[in-house]
Design an enzyme around this catalytic site. Structure first.
Site, PDB file in Angstrom:
ATOM      1  N   GLU A  63       0.080  -1.273   5.021  1.00 39.45           N
ATOM      2  CA  GLU A  63      -1.333  -0.926   5.136  1.00 39.45           C
ATOM      3  C   GLU A  63      -1.544   0.222   6.117  1.00 39.45           C
ATOM      4  O   GLU A  63      -2.388   1.088   5.893  1.00 39.45           O
ATOM      5  CB  GLU A  63      -2.183  -2.125   5.548  1.00 39.45           C
ATOM      6  N   GLY A  83      -9.422  -0.187   4.087  1.00 33.73           N
ATOM      7  CA  GLY A  83      -8.629  -0.902   3.098  1.00 33.73           C
ATOM      8  C   GLY A  83      -9.453  -2.050   2.542  1.00 33.73           C
ATOM      9  O   GLY A  83     -10.151  -2.730   3.300  1.00 33.73           O
ATOM     10  N   HIS A  90       7.953  -8.986  -2.004  1.00 30.19           N
ATOM     11  CA  HIS A  90       9.112  -8.847  -1.127  1.00 30.19           C
ATOM     12  C   HIS A  90      10.361  -9.152  -1.943  1.00 30.19           C
ATOM     13  O   HIS A  90      10.459 -10.205  -2.565  1.00 30.19           O
ATOM     14  CB  HIS A  90       8.987  -9.788   0.072  1.00 30.19           C
ATOM     15  N   SER A  93      15.705  -9.269   2.051  1.00 31.08           N
ATOM     16  CA  SER A  93      15.560  -9.513   3.489  1.00 31.08           C
ATOM     17  C   SER A  93      16.248  -8.418   4.297  1.00 31.08           C
ATOM     18  O   SER A  93      17.191  -7.790   3.831  1.00 31.08           O
ATOM     19  CB  SER A  93      16.193 -10.858   3.870  1.00 31.08           C
ATOM     20  N   HIS A 107      -3.933   6.660  -7.691  1.00 28.87           N
ATOM     21  CA  HIS A 107      -5.269   7.169  -8.039  1.00 28.87           C
ATOM     22  C   HIS A 107      -5.921   7.681  -6.762  1.00 28.87           C
ATOM     23  O   HIS A 107      -5.956   6.974  -5.750  1.00 28.87           O
ATOM     24  CB  HIS A 107      -6.111   6.049  -8.662  1.00 28.87           C
ATOM     25  N   GLY A 109      -9.396   8.847  -6.109  1.00 28.38           N
ATOM     26  CA  GLY A 109     -10.780   9.082  -6.482  1.00 28.38           C
ATOM     27  C   GLY A 109     -11.657   9.392  -5.285  1.00 28.38           C
ATOM     28  O   GLY A 109     -11.249   9.235  -4.137  1.00 28.38           O
TER      29      GLY A 109
END
Length: 140
Positions: A63, A83, A90, A93, A107, A109
């Site tokens: 993020e 966000g 995942h 490991s 995208h 936009g």
């Protein structure tokens, strides 16, 4: 006037002081016309109890790099970015070294943006694949 790559990365890392990114030692290391890359060390700060990279830390890295990509590729004089959804799968490991997150747009936009973030290890093995949706809202 074009700002240097080093100046952008330096500024990005500077604004991470006293944030989750600093706590997790996330560092922005590269960007280009359509991507941003950050890295995070894999150590006890980001382990789950059995000594491997915690999925939540991986998502925080994803993020962070995806949101930064939206920030640098949109006009922040007119909008602010948040966000609104993230998903992660995942696949492998990791116990040590670094993980690298590379965010690219699926995208781009005016209002919503969709990014893919690939998390890899030091050997370029795919660790996780994430998708982040951001929204650009007008400043008032």
């Amino acid at each position: 006037m074009q700002i240097s790559r080093e100046a952008v990365l330096s500024q990005a890392n500077k604004v991470c002081k006293n944030t989750l990114m600093e706590t997790l030692e996330i560092e922005f290391v590269d960007f280009g016309e359509d991507f941003v890359t950050a890295r995070m060390p894999v150590n006890s700060r980001v382990y789950q109890p059995d000594g491997v990279l915690h999925g939540g830390a991986t998502v925080a890295l994803a993020e962070s790099v995806g949101s930064f990509a939206a920030h640098i590729f949109l006009n922040l004089n007119e909008v602010f970015v948040r966000g609104i959804e993230i998903s992660a799968n995942h696949l492998k490991s990791v116990k040590e070294g670094y993980v690298y997150a590379k965010a690219t747009f699926i995208h781009r936009g005016r209002t919503t943006q969709l990014l893919q973030i690939r998390i890899t290890d030091d050997n370029d093995n795919l660790i996780s694949i994430c998708k982040l949706t951001t929204i650009a809202l007008p400043k008032k």
